[in-house]
Design a protein around this motif. Sequence first.
Motif, PDB file in Angstrom:
ATOM      1  N   GLY A 150      -4.529   2.795 -12.545  1.00 58.91           N
ATOM      2  CA  GLY A 150      -4.602   1.825 -11.893  1.00 58.91           C
ATOM      3  C   GLY A 150      -6.018   1.149 -11.950  1.00 58.91           C
ATOM      4  O   GLY A 150      -6.702   0.763 -10.976  1.00 58.91           O
ATOM      5  N   ALA A 151      -6.577   1.079 -13.117  1.00 57.31           N
ATOM      6  CA  ALA A 151      -7.861   0.605 -13.221  1.00 57.31           C
ATOM      7  C   ALA A 151      -7.644  -0.295 -14.540  1.00 57.31           C
ATOM      8  O   ALA A 151      -6.802  -0.552 -15.134  1.00 57.31           O
ATOM      9  N   HIS A 152      -9.228  -0.459 -15.116  1.00 58.20           N
ATOM     10  CA  HIS A 152      -9.413  -0.925 -16.548  1.00 58.20           C
ATOM     11  C   HIS A 152      -8.570  -2.521 -16.864  1.00 58.20           C
ATOM     12  O   HIS A 152      -8.432  -2.773 -18.050  1.00 58.20           O
ATOM     13  N   GLY A 153      -8.393  -3.140 -15.737  1.00 63.51           N
ATOM     14  CA  GLY A 153      -7.900  -4.371 -15.865  1.00 63.51           C
ATOM     15  C   GLY A 153      -6.212  -4.486 -16.120  1.00 63.51           C
ATOM     16  O   GLY A 153      -5.724  -5.500 -16.598  1.00 63.51           O
ATOM     17  N   LEU A 154      -5.661  -3.366 -16.067  1.00 63.25           N
ATOM     18  CA  LEU A 154      -4.227  -3.125 -16.386  1.00 63.25           C
ATOM     19  C   LEU A 154      -3.490  -3.545 -15.068  1.00 63.25           C
ATOM     20  O   LEU A 154      -3.982  -3.862 -14.233  1.00 63.25           O
ATOM     21  N   LEU A 155      -2.002  -3.380 -15.238  1.00 57.78           N
ATOM     22  CA  LEU A 155      -1.171  -4.104 -14.185  1.00 57.78           C
ATOM     23  C   LEU A 155      -1.443  -3.697 -12.693  1.00 57.78           C
ATOM     24  O   LEU A 155      -1.562  -4.525 -11.821  1.00 57.78           O
ATOM     25  N   VAL A 156      -1.482  -2.398 -12.337  1.00 55.35           N
ATOM     26  CA  VAL A 156      -1.832  -1.966 -10.960  1.00 55.35           C
ATOM     27  C   VAL A 156      -3.082  -2.572 -10.703  1.00 55.35           C
ATOM     28  O   VAL A 156      -3.225  -3.066  -9.510  1.00 55.35           O
ATOM     29  N   ASN A 157      -4.082  -2.474 -11.430  1.00 55.34           N
ATOM     30  CA  ASN A 157      -5.402  -3.112 -11.127  1.00 55.34           C
ATOM     31  C   ASN A 157      -5.198  -4.749 -10.718  1.00 55.34           C
ATOM     32  O   ASN A 157      -5.904  -4.932  -9.891  1.00 55.34           O
TER      33      ASN A 157
END
Length: 601
Positions: A147-154
């Motif tokens: 949920g981090a690093h600019g990925l989908l959940v983020n």
Amino acid sequence: MYDEIFKPIKIGGLESKNRVIFPPVSTNFGREDGHLSELFIKHYETRAKGEVGLLIVENSCVSYPEGKHGAYEPRIDSWDFYEDWKNIARRLQKYDSLISVELTHEGWKKKGVNFLSDEKIREIVENYGTAAEIACKAGFDMVEVQGAHGLLVNQFLSPLTNTRDDSWGERTKFAIEIRKEIAKRCGWDFPVTIRLAVDDFLDGGITLDEGKRIAEELQNYYQMIQADIGLGPKELRLEPMPFQQGWRAYLAENIRPLKVPVAAVGMIREPEVAAEILREKADMIVLGRTLIADPEWLIKVREGRVNEIRKCIGCSECIKARHDEDTRIRCGANPQVGREIEIKNAEEKKRVVIVGGGPGGLEAARISAMRGHEVHLFYDEFGGTLNLAALPPGKEKIRWLIEYYREELKKYDNLKMYNKKALKNDVVALEPDAIIMATGSKPFLPCPPLRDFVYLYEDVLRGEVKFEGKSIVVGGGGLVGCETANMLAEKNKVIIVEMMPEVAQGMETLSKKHLLKELQEKGVKILTNTKIVDVARGEIIVEKEGEQMLIEADAMIAAFGSRPFVPFRIEDVPTHIIGDAKSVRNIYSAVSEGFEVGMKI
Ligand SMILES: Cc1cc2nc3c(=O)[nH]c(=O)nc-3n(C[C@H](O)[C@H](O)[C@H](O)COP(=O)(O)O)c2cc1C
Ligand code: SF4
């Protein structure tokens, strides 16, 4: 000592035997078709053997191909891959670590999530459910949602990428729906953790305050939260060497206390730092590159052998492999990464003479001695070029590798060290069965060595010549030139002159970005595509695009690179030339070749 690290802790209904998490670190050891490989499994077995409390297998794709993140990313989107996950779970279960896998969807960072239909979002939520069900049935103890690093959940969590006006515009909803879907498939007692963007580090993105609110909401669904970084600059989450240890543990501190454990991430290398964070800022600590460089970190700490730890020096070779080249990771400190081979005693004991005590020579000595050979190691300066490489600002961590070898080489009675320059006669007199030339390189000087005007970068780095308030030209903008300029620019006006279109060529992208930013902040002027055509005392003539220009300077520092240096050869004795003596490269190449030759002899 360091009792904080070894206290068990509950994650949901399960107990981690200590506070250490090996986080997802994508290796590219998997197969291109998304199946796992033997090397992949062995890599994780090595980390599990290292007694880590919770081991999380790297980012794995929940929606193929749209969510794929990396050329060799493992797939967990379909039951076709179930046997792979069952196999790795079975192998990892032999050790006493909790095992998890990171469920990842790359998403659409540039577009954001507004364009997704409700139906499509529900389909992706189900994909997460399927992936978790595969992991759960395969024998994993839990899963982690990325949920981090600019990925989908983020992207759903961040106001920068989610401005939807339907219910998915409630930015935590996606993460919550994923959690509910996993519970539907695996039961609420199957723990799910989240790597959470608690700060986007971007204007208009998730702020520290909002990160705290998000964490407070998600603690009702997730059983452990890693306080991580969101959409912002990649170099903040894959920190280059100069960053301070544990610098972002405050992100964990900021969201605590919660009713679930909170983990701190980033650049935690030494047990002192780890223990301090556990005392003050977090319930668990994440050791990524730390355990890549030394999978036995925890064992060494537990047994009081802290001096023997091979610390991650932050050379970013692993990041270069994974992110710049999208190829298998490799490590500048630990040559066994990507090899995972057992070091066995040599069948025939030989007398091995190693000339040179830089990273290649020291690694060759370590492996040759470990395998039982009679080893003679000659060096001028223990650590060789590592000593020089550790001198520019922010490069001190390189000294850790020297300290490691100093400690490690003490262990072998069959290794004799000579703190002297090896002469040909010294080597001949020992009647060696094999010689390893690890003699490094010598600086290359293409211009006249004008006294009191042209100086070698080495002399500047070593502090043998000092400048203050001067105008200085650094000739050559390779890594060494840039780092020398960085050091000089603290007290001088500096211009780098580089013939090629860019400086610091070949350097890992994020480290380079960091270095160039420092140069810019210190006012260093960079001239690329510029050739030095003449050097006279006080005046340097350069040429750019056919036009000549005069630069007045108080000194010129020659950093035009180096040439391999092999001082002598001995007929009839098998000789192996390694590291910079073979061709000038970096720490990784030297250590890697030292390992290889040590295994071969
Ligand atoms: C080569 C490499 C690959 C990584 N791959 C992942 C990944 O698959 N998923 C993820 O969430 N983080 C990934 N990370 C980030 C790490 O999990 C960790 O957060 C980061 O390296 C900072 O911690 P460290 O200083 O202990 O390494 C990766 C880091 C590195 C260096
Ligand atoms: S490659 Fe360098 S940065 Fe990566 S783990 Fe090894 S020592 Fe650390």
